[in-house]
Design a protein around this motif. Structure first.
Motif, PDB file in Angstrom:
ATOM      1  N   ALA A 192       0.818  -1.212   0.000  1.00 32.40           N
ATOM      2  CA  ALA A 192       0.000   0.000   0.000  1.00 32.40           C
ATOM      3  C   ALA A 192       0.855   1.267   0.000  1.00 32.40           C
ATOM      4  N   GLU A 193       0.232   2.355  -0.413  1.00 30.97           N
ATOM      5  CA  GLU A 193       0.879   3.666  -0.358  1.00 30.97           C
ATOM      6  C   GLU A 193       0.516   4.420   0.916  1.00 30.97           C
ATOM      7  N   SER A 194      -0.586   4.021   1.549  1.00 29.91           N
ATOM      8  CA  SER A 194      -1.014   4.698   2.772  1.00 29.91           C
ATOM      9  C   SER A 194      -1.752   3.715   3.665  1.00 29.91           C
ATOM     10  N   ILE A 195      -1.487   3.796   4.973  1.00 28.42           N
ATOM     11  CA  ILE A 195      -2.072   2.873   5.947  1.00 28.42           C
ATOM     12  C   ILE A 195      -2.584   3.683   7.135  1.00 28.42           C
ATOM     13  N   ALA A 196      -3.776   3.343   7.600  1.00 32.61           N
ATOM     14  CA  ALA A 196      -4.318   3.951   8.813  1.00 32.61           C
ATOM     15  C   ALA A 196      -4.596   2.860   9.834  1.00 32.61           C
ATOM     16  N   ILE A 197      -4.199   3.133  11.075  1.00 32.02           N
ATOM     17  CA  ILE A 197      -4.444   2.206  12.183  1.00 32.02           C
ATOM     18  C   ILE A 197      -5.396   2.893  13.150  1.00 32.02           C
ATOM     19  N   ILE A 198      -6.432   2.162  13.565  1.00 31.68           N
ATOM     20  CA  ILE A 198      -7.443   2.711  14.459  1.00 31.68           C
ATOM     21  C   ILE A 198      -7.387   1.968  15.784  1.00 31.68           C
ATOM     22  N   GLY A 199      -7.292   2.701  16.895  1.00 30.36           N
ATOM     23  CA  GLY A 199      -7.294   2.071  18.209  1.00 30.36           C
ATOM     24  C   GLY A 199      -6.127   2.536  19.062  1.00 30.36           C
ATOM     25  N   SER A 200      -6.233   2.333  20.370  1.00 35.77           N
ATOM     26  CA  SER A 200      -5.186   2.827  21.269  1.00 35.77           C
ATOM     27  C   SER A 200      -4.675   1.771  22.239  1.00 35.77           C
ATOM     28  N   GLY A 201      -5.002   0.505  21.982  1.00 37.83           N
ATOM     29  CA  GLY A 201      -4.535  -0.553  22.863  1.00 37.83           C
ATOM     30  C   GLY A 201      -3.209  -1.133  22.431  1.00 37.83           C
ATOM     31  N   GLN A 202      -2.809  -2.205  23.094  1.00 37.10           N
ATOM     32  CA  GLN A 202      -1.521  -2.829  22.826  1.00 37.10           C
ATOM     33  C   GLN A 202      -1.438  -3.368  21.398  1.00 37.10           C
ATOM     34  N   SER A 203      -2.510  -3.966  20.907  1.00 34.08           N
ATOM     35  CA  SER A 203      -2.476  -4.525  19.553  1.00 34.08           C
ATOM     36  C   SER A 203      -2.248  -3.441  18.514  1.00 34.08           C
TER      37      SER A 203
END
Length: 442
Positions: A192-203
């Protein structure tokens, strides 16, 4: 085990073979008066395979193995595993209290391979309640045959399932997926050219760090959003850890249900935050990458909720809401990874027993102190729950360090004996005024 009307009725059948039921099976090896079987639809033990990231460790000490907190003499301890694999000195020199997640998985596989009571490739299809026993219908995936088994008691160890925001549920696929699928979809991320991660936990943090490490090789942009107030560390002080004890379970269980629900909402950082070590690793790498006025394509933003994700060709258009400043904005990402945690699951194969379960007002299990489900009318054949009692027993429900304790309670309840010793005083602090008064009196 007994025979009745031509049926062999086991004392216990466990459904699901995660760490908790596997630990129960291991502890039962020293309890000959209980004949048990455990069924798992997977072909072998596999613990969160999509998150066995190299370098990731357990968030609990190594003593939180399958058995040690109930029986340090068990042959199924992690230390015995290490000795059996000629790794004890290596572990000794490693000088770490937290083991690699991959090694924990290998250790559990080693235990499972030794237990004849654990049957893999066996999918439970249905459970029926009869007078004096439960009938469990199992599809044997190897023989392709339907088989029936019978037991006086059941233990549900089916665990949890990925939690996905309602607005995104219908959009999951190769380019939007839960973090539990990360390693299975990592190749897609690297393309990919762009990645978004959602969440604030350890995973979420582990996925972000793994991708951050490889960003210079693959040149994607990297966004990390969370609706939480910040990217905060998990509470890991020694007195804070005492909340993961039988003492706190005893205190929490006696609270009224409305107070339990209120309390859980305020305890997120006791079990949902990020390890301080992971935060430090992320910060150090970001610092290194920005030397000499470098500006890597990395964006971290808290207090932000993803309200919508519309796909146009190969890109998601994310509609974001910064709830603290009450401002909306948009971002684009070719891949979206949801590190949005897990939620309890009530298995469909139990539908035949649903009418006999005494549900609470919110449709949740009501669970006795000894981990039995409340049934209506009261029934002599019990159903026990593993990691489905967060709302009744508190934040220790999913914690590996309390798994052996819970299994000891279940075994003692079924046998009516003190097979495993249950200590009544394990922590320095006191949680209830009653306990405090009793201590002063003593």
């Amino acid at each position: 085990m007994k025979e009745e009307s031509g049926k062999i009725i086991y004392d216990l059948i466990g459904i699901g073979l995660g760490p908790f039921n596997l630990g129960l099976a291991a502890l039962l090896e020293k309890v000959p008066e209980i004949d048990a079987l455990f069924f798992e639809q997977k072909e072998q033990f596999s613990w969160h395979p999509g998150m066995l990231i190299e370098g990731a460790t357990l968030q609990v000490p190594f003593l939180a193995d399958l058995v040690s907190m109930a029986d340090v003499t068990s042959p199924y301890s992690l230390l015995n595993y290490l000795q059996s694999h000629q790794r004890l000195y290596k572990f000794y020199f490693l000088e770490r209290f937290h083991i690699p997640r991959t090694e924990y998985n290998a250790y559990c596989q080693w235990v499972a391979e030794q237990l004849d009571s654990c049957l893999f490739g066996a999918k439970v299809l249905d459970v029926e309640k009869h007078d004096g026993y439960y009938e469990v219908k199992v599809f044997n995936q190897k023989s392709r045959q339907l088989e029936r088994f019978y037991a006086e008691h059941l233990v549900l160890g089916v665990g949890t399932q990925p939690a996905v925001p309602a607005s995104l549920e219908g959009k999951l696929g190769d380019s939007m997926f839960h973090s539990s699928e990360y390693l299975n979809r990592k190749d897609r991320c690297l393309e990919a050219e762009s990645i978004a991660i959602i969440g604030s936990g350890q995973s979420a943090a582990e996925v972000f760090y793994d991708l951050l490490e490889q960003q210079t090789d693959y040149r994607y942009s990297l966004d990390w959003f969370t609706r939480s107030k910040g990217f905060f560390p998990m509470e890991y002080s020694k007195l804070g850890l005492e909340h993961f004890s039988p003492d706190y379970i005893h205190y929490f269980y006696q609270l009224p249900q409305y107070k339990k629900d209120e309390t859980l909402q305020s305890q997120d950082l006791l079990y949902k935050g990020i390890s301080a070590e992971t935060i430090s690793d992320i910060y150090d790498l970001l610092y290194e990458r920005t030397i000499g006025d470098q500006n890597p394509p990395v964006h971290l933003q808290a207090m932000t909720e993803i309200q919508e994700a519309d796909r146009c060709r190969n890109t998601y258009h994310l509609k974001c809401w910064q709830w603290h400043s009450e401002q909306s904005f948009s971002r684009q990402a070719e891949v979206v990874i949801l590190g949005t945690g897990y939620k309890p699951v009530i298995p469909s194969f139990m539908s035949g027993v649903y009418p006999f379960i005494d549900w609470d007002e919110q449709g949740r299990y009501q669970v006795e102190r000894n981990y039995q489900l409340k049934l209506k009318p009261p029934y002599k054949n019990d159903i026990f729950i593993q990691n489905g009692e967060l709302h009744t027993h508190g934040i220790g429900a999913p914690d590996l360090g309390l798994g052996a304790y819970r299994n000891a309670v279940i075994i003692n309840t079924i046998t009516g004996k003190g097979i495993y010793k249950i200590d009544s005083r394990n922590v320095f602090q006191t949680f209830s005024t009653k306990a405090s008064a009793e201590r002063v009196t003593v």
